[in-house]
Scaffold this active site. Sequence first.
Site, PDB file in Angstrom:
ATOM      1  N   ARG A 128      -5.738  -3.478  18.896  1.00 23.45           N
ATOM      2  CA  ARG A 128      -6.223  -2.908  20.146  1.00 23.45           C
ATOM      3  C   ARG A 128      -6.468  -1.394  20.030  1.00 23.45           C
ATOM      4  O   ARG A 128      -7.443  -0.869  20.563  1.00 23.45           O
ATOM      5  CB  ARG A 128      -5.223  -3.203  21.264  1.00 23.45           C
ATOM      6  N   HIS A 150     -18.705   3.186  24.762  1.00 30.41           N
ATOM      7  CA  HIS A 150     -18.976   1.784  25.084  1.00 30.41           C
ATOM      8  C   HIS A 150     -18.389   1.397  26.440  1.00 30.41           C
ATOM      9  O   HIS A 150     -18.944   0.578  27.162  1.00 30.41           O
ATOM     10  CB  HIS A 150     -18.399   0.906  23.974  1.00 30.41           C
ATOM     11  N   SER A 189     -21.550  -5.921  27.009  1.00 30.45           N
ATOM     12  CA  SER A 189     -21.002  -6.147  25.674  1.00 30.45           C
ATOM     13  C   SER A 189     -21.085  -7.633  25.284  1.00 30.45           C
ATOM     14  O   SER A 189     -22.159  -8.216  25.354  1.00 30.45           O
ATOM     15  CB  SER A 189     -19.562  -5.619  25.656  1.00 30.45           C
ATOM     16  N   ASP A 229     -22.513   5.517  23.549  1.00 24.60           N
ATOM     17  CA  ASP A 229     -21.965   4.245  23.062  1.00 24.60           C
ATOM     18  C   ASP A 229     -22.345   4.099  21.590  1.00 24.60           C
ATOM     19  O   ASP A 229     -23.519   3.970  21.261  1.00 24.60           O
ATOM     20  CB  ASP A 229     -22.558   3.103  23.892  1.00 24.60           C
TER      21      ASP A 229
END
Lengths: 379, 199
Positions: free
Chosen positions: A226, A354, A156, A321
Amino acid sequence: MSKIPENSVGIVEPQALHFDEALTLVSGKVIEQYDIVYETYGTLNGAADNAVLICHALSADHHAAGYHNEDDSKPGWWDICIGPGKPVDTNRFFVVSPSNLGHCSGSTGPRSIDPKTGKAFGPDFPMLTVSDWVNYQKRLAEQLGIKQWAAVAGGSLGGMQAMQWAIQFPDMVRHSIVIASAPKLSAQNIAFNAVARQAIMSDPEFYDGRYYDHDTVPSSGLKVARMLGHITYLSDDAMGDKFGRELKNDQLNYDYGAEFQVESYLRYQGESFAGRFDANTYLLMTKALDYFDPADVHGGNLATVFETVKAKFFLASFTTDWRFSPERSREIVRALTDAKCDVSYLEFDSNHGHDAFLVKNDNYTGAFRAYMQNIEVSE
Amino acid sequence: MSELRPELEKICEWIDPGSRVLDLGCGDGALLAWLQDNRQTTGYGVEINADDVLSCLRKNVNIIQADLDAGLTDFDDDSFDYVIMTQALQALQYPNRTLSEMLRVGKQSIVTFPNFGLWKHRVHLSFKGRMPVSKALPAQWYDTQNIHLCTVKDFEWFCEERAMTISKRDIVDYEHRPNALMKLWPNLFGEVALYQING
């Protein structure tokens, strides 16, 4: 007492280095001095040619492998890939894993005290870019006696640093390991980050980023940020498999409490994150993601950027992802092949979205290990 | 060259040292590894099978995991000296598309395939009345990957129709020995066909 597995690096202790030399950032701002917290695993060999830099993503830190004490319930964030016999084999490699500048787990960041004012930097902490991180990481390498990385690796946002290293210091990187990453953020990616930032900044406890001075934290904003992020890390399938429409209690209450299991899970994830992470750091990190675009200086042509690269590349992506989809990795592959760089690219089946780069998967770790085993290091 | 399939040995003779090579459906990467070590070539293999991809990584061969039927969009026009595809043509969903893609990205293309026109196959079909099963085509009709089989004649007719130039041809048996019968009647006696073509 939890038993530490044999293929773990064992109990590790974070270390810290102080840097006095000012660091000029891409934005033109200057950080006069700073501390960097990092962990190392394995041993640097005599030729100093077996060092691997691990770059962390948005919410992780220097603790990439092993345990901090015997009772630690969870190992470091990339423990599936770092350790004896693992892809980044600590019997062969010397692994360096820092917490980035701007972070909230020991390295200098917005929560640190500004020596000039005696107060936390807060919003005065300068904006950072991936390129700035590569610059401080280079200084860290020099301090540790490393002239060239055998590999720089990350997933990432960490993969972006691995890519940027190969671009910025071509002679200092032999292999660049870029996992579940992208050449730049899409409009949708930026949009998600923008919403996350708005959630934090519109929290009444945010106080324009000076919440430390008010002895509070914008925890509800950070929690929402979050929760939103977490949805983008998982795939629809993974969420469906894990929760479906399962209820928390046996029946519907017809109120706004967490009625579905997925709601309860997200609230828990948000709360535990808000308890350990700093909101200003989260803002900084999402901006660093948004800014990343190494091709921008070359009119958008990534292949031109890669023309001076000397590192070999290993790229991997995961089928479900959707944050950084396989297509995004293939954009990087296409630019690398156009620039005649050495590259291997693999696509793994996984329903973890992901987050798959953090989840054990024999095909993924097996291929990663096979690649790393061919990296030559002195005895 | 002992560890290479005979047919791959033949291909190695056609590749100039230092060339840039793309090997489509490269399998375990044996050809590219040999070319890298002995002909100092550079380039990539493309393969979809996970076990084969792993073998390529172990051999230090650049490998891109992709489906050939999805096209060669990762590669620029004329970016390779040679694009090679051995024994994969007959397993493709769209062999015609892949062939034109090969000609687009490569200056030269090399293709090999089992010749379905071989007399044994003809006999099998004519007298037994069943789909041929042979050394080159070991699978049964229901589980074969070979969905686009062709004969030497078919392939050459295809090239002519598409204005593709055949610059080299080799018709051999499974051990890659040519013989007089194959020279005279390639479509009847040739077991494996090797072609170098360009646009």
